[in-house]
Design a protein around this motif. Sequence first.
Motif, PDB file in Angstrom:
ATOM      1  N   ILE A  50     132.721  79.003  24.941  1.00  0.00           N
ATOM      2  CA  ILE A  50     134.245  79.996  25.413  1.00  0.00           C
ATOM      3  C   ILE A  50     133.713  81.258  25.747  1.00  0.00           C
ATOM      4  CG2 ILE A  50     136.222  80.880  24.217  1.00  0.00           C
ATOM      5  CD1 ILE A  50     136.259  78.180  22.451  1.00  0.00           C
ATOM      6  N   VAL A  51     132.819  82.161  25.149  1.00  0.00           N
ATOM      7  CA  VAL A  51     132.556  83.382  25.318  1.00  0.00           C
ATOM      8  C   VAL A  51     131.604  83.590  26.543  1.00  0.00           C
ATOM      9  CG1 VAL A  51     133.281  84.184  23.033  1.00  0.00           C
ATOM     10  CG2 VAL A  51     130.956  83.697  23.720  1.00  0.00           C
ATOM     11  N   ALA A  52     130.944  82.376  27.126  1.00  0.00           N
ATOM     12  CA  ALA A  52     129.877  82.348  27.784  1.00  0.00           C
ATOM     13  C   ALA A  52     130.204  83.438  29.194  1.00  0.00           C
ATOM     14  CB  ALA A  52     129.508  81.192  28.338  1.00  0.00           C
ATOM     15  N   PRO A  53     131.090  83.423  29.805  1.00  0.00           N
ATOM     16  CA  PRO A  53     131.523  84.425  30.909  1.00  0.00           C
ATOM     17  C   PRO A  53     131.594  85.720  30.435  1.00  0.00           C
ATOM     18  CG  PRO A  53     132.918  82.551  30.803  1.00  0.00           C
ATOM     19  CD  PRO A  53     132.222  82.632  29.436  1.00  0.00           C
ATOM     20  N   SER A  54     131.814  86.158  29.205  1.00  0.00           N
ATOM     21  CA  SER A  54     131.790  87.404  29.021  1.00  0.00           C
ATOM     22  C   SER A  54     130.337  87.965  28.659  1.00  0.00           C
ATOM     23  CB  SER A  54     132.673  87.607  27.879  1.00  0.00           C
ATOM     24  OG  SER A  54     134.089  87.330  27.940  1.00  0.00           O
ATOM     25  N   LEU A  55     129.624  86.876  27.920  1.00  0.00           N
ATOM     26  CA  LEU A  55     128.222  87.344  27.839  1.00  0.00           C
ATOM     27  C   LEU A  55     127.394  87.448  28.894  1.00  0.00           C
ATOM     28  CD1 LEU A  55     127.604  85.078  24.811  1.00  0.00           C
ATOM     29  CD2 LEU A  55     128.082  87.607  24.437  1.00  0.00           C
ATOM     30  N   THR A  92     129.712  76.379  16.504  1.00  0.00           N
ATOM     31  CA  THR A  92     129.179  77.830  16.968  1.00  0.00           C
ATOM     32  C   THR A  92     128.972  77.701  18.803  1.00  0.00           C
ATOM     33  OG1 THR A  92     128.181  78.464  14.991  1.00  0.00           O
ATOM     34  CG2 THR A  92     127.416  79.567  16.905  1.00  0.00           C
ATOM     35  N   LYS A  93     128.337  76.496  18.658  1.00  0.00           N
ATOM     36  CA  LYS A  93     128.180  76.390  20.201  1.00  0.00           C
ATOM     37  C   LYS A  93     129.399  76.138  21.173  1.00  0.00           C
ATOM     38  CE  LYS A  93     123.736  73.890  19.769  1.00  0.00           C
ATOM     39  NZ  LYS A  93     122.840  72.488  19.797  1.00  0.00           N
ATOM     40  N   MET A 120     120.954  86.918  20.018  1.00  0.00           N
ATOM     41  CA  MET A 120     122.066  86.718  20.308  1.00  0.00           C
ATOM     42  C   MET A 120     122.144  84.943  20.803  1.00  0.00           C
ATOM     43  SD  MET A 120     125.112  88.427  22.970  1.00  0.00           S
ATOM     44  CE  MET A 120     124.936  89.961  22.023  1.00  0.00           C
ATOM     45  N   LYS A 121     121.403  84.902  21.516  1.00  0.00           N
ATOM     46  CA  LYS A 121     121.128  83.397  22.220  1.00  0.00           C
ATOM     47  C   LYS A 121     120.784  82.493  21.040  1.00  0.00           C
ATOM     48  CE  LYS A 121     118.729  80.350  25.296  1.00  0.00           C
ATOM     49  NZ  LYS A 121     117.613  80.375  26.098  1.00  0.00           N
ATOM     50  N   HIS A 122     119.918  82.798  20.188  1.00  0.00           N
ATOM     51  CA  HIS A 122     119.620  82.080  18.994  1.00  0.00           C
ATOM     52  C   HIS A 122     120.768  81.945  18.063  1.00  0.00           C
ATOM     53  CE1 HIS A 122     115.673  81.437  19.974  1.00  0.00           C
ATOM     54  NE2 HIS A 122     115.166  82.658  19.958  1.00  0.00           N
ATOM     55  N   SER A 123     121.451  83.016  17.868  1.00  0.00           N
ATOM     56  CA  SER A 123     122.654  82.710  16.704  1.00  0.00           C
ATOM     57  C   SER A 123     123.710  82.037  17.267  1.00  0.00           C
ATOM     58  CB  SER A 123     123.138  84.257  16.783  1.00  0.00           C
ATOM     59  OG  SER A 123     122.329  85.068  16.001  1.00  0.00           O
ATOM     60  N   LEU A 124     123.915  81.700  18.563  1.00  0.00           N
ATOM     61  CA  LEU A 124     125.009  81.034  19.271  1.00  0.00           C
ATOM     62  C   LEU A 124     124.687  79.685  19.485  1.00  0.00           C
ATOM     63  CD1 LEU A 124     126.369  83.560  21.722  1.00  0.00           C
ATOM     64  CD2 LEU A 124     127.526  83.171  19.846  1.00  0.00           C
ATOM     65  N   MET A 125     123.344  79.272  19.533  1.00  0.00           N
ATOM     66  CA  MET A 125     122.900  77.882  19.858  1.00  0.00           C
ATOM     67  C   MET A 125     122.131  77.325  18.838  1.00  0.00           C
ATOM     68  SD  MET A 125     123.920  77.945  22.940  1.00  0.00           S
ATOM     69  CE  MET A 125     123.299  76.218  23.405  1.00  0.00           C
ATOM     70  N   ASP A 126     121.997  78.085  17.627  1.00  0.00           N
ATOM     71  CA  ASP A 126     121.147  77.200  16.450  1.00  0.00           C
ATOM     72  C   ASP A 126     121.871  77.218  15.233  1.00  0.00           C
ATOM     73  OD1 ASP A 126     119.021  77.088  18.253  1.00  0.00           O
ATOM     74  OD2 ASP A 126     117.984  79.089  17.458  1.00  0.00           O
ATOM     75  N   ASN A 127     123.199  77.461  15.405  1.00  0.00           N
ATOM     76  CA  ASN A 127     124.195  77.468  14.154  1.00  0.00           C
ATOM     77  C   ASN A 127     125.232  76.315  14.266  1.00  0.00           C
ATOM     78  OD1 ASN A 127     123.152  79.323  12.049  1.00  0.00           O
ATOM     79  ND2 ASN A 127     123.282  80.737  14.039  1.00  0.00           N
ATOM     80  N   GLY A 128     124.910  75.049  14.615  1.00  0.00           N
ATOM     81  CA  GLY A 128     125.715  74.033  14.597  1.00  0.00           C
ATOM     82  C   GLY A 128     126.695  74.127  16.073  1.00  0.00           C
ATOM     83  N   ILE A 129     127.288  72.713  15.845  1.00  0.00           N
ATOM     84  CA  ILE A 129     128.380  72.247  16.911  1.00  0.00           C
ATOM     85  C   ILE A 129     129.486  73.354  17.332  1.00  0.00           C
ATOM     86  CG2 ILE A 129     129.511  70.764  15.292  1.00  0.00           C
ATOM     87  CD1 ILE A 129     128.652  70.439  19.258  1.00  0.00           C
TER      88      ILE A 129
END
Length: 333
Positions: free
Chosen positions: A263-268, A257-258, A246-255
């Motif tokens: 935005i969803v960080a608090p929920s995660l 996605t980051k 999940m971390k890789h999907s959110l951080m390694d797919n462009g600006i």
Amino acid sequence: MKIAVDAMGGDNAPQVVVEGIEKARDQWTDLEFLLYGDEDKIKKYLKNNDRIKIIHTTEEILGTDEPVKAIRTKKNSSMVLAAKAVKNKEADALFSLGNTGALLASGIFVVGRIKQVDRPALMPTLPVVNSALGVNMLDVGANAEAKPAYLQQWAVMGSIYARDVKKIKNPRIALLNNGTEEDKGDSTHKEAYKLLENTEEINFIGNIESNNILSGDADVIVTDGFTGNAALKAIEGTATTLLTQMKHSLMDNGIFTKMGAAIVAPSLRGLKDMFDTSKSGGAVLLGLKSPVIKAHGAANSETVFYTVKQIYDMLLNDTVNKANKYFEQMSKD
């Protein structure tokens, strides 16, 4: 109340052990600690020795040591001497972050088991959905095989623990099986089901499948050590893989996605917190004459603190003696 601590066990010992113990010492004024280990290394992190006594040891049991051989040959190790302190009534409980197999052997062969309990069981607390209390599962590795009577004994001890330490008035006990129907499983599980169904003072709710271990449908789940260990490792591995991917999907797919990840960080974080078991303490070796607790080798000082809280609650509620009395009465009936 005194707790004997193997200060040299674990990946980050003795630092995290000393830091967690000092925090617990400051929290509960009626606790004392006996720290077994290398005195110079312990003192390096000890701020003050109020209600903390260091017993210098020259040996330690390593994670690579063969468990039974280690406790027989390394008799002056921090773990073995801490276990002997409990056996000799110099301390009321044993705590270690060290070699799991060696601690199991120390508990069984040094501390000693409750007379009426055939086999002690290892019981951790796992996270569940929508509850901070988690679920206790036993056995997760102390016994590869189990007879129906073992599962019955573990259910009783798990129920007593859930009432005393987790303050659950009527804990729900379930049997891990390959189906929820009463007639599911092999002959061992079918017989265990009948025993549990007719065991007084436990709230047996029937079978539970492995996909519902973390559902919150049960407070205590009983199983053999082989199955329990396999299920535990599968849960840990799945959680680690899921969070990593999940971390890789959110951080390694462009600006963009980051930006979405921000935005969803608090929920995660809530999802991550669910799998953070540091506040659950350690795994309890139930069925022994005194509390013996094993925390994860990579535990931090917070986990050490909450494990001491766990031990404190067991001592305060006299949990082990309650199990003793139950089995003594059961053997008379």
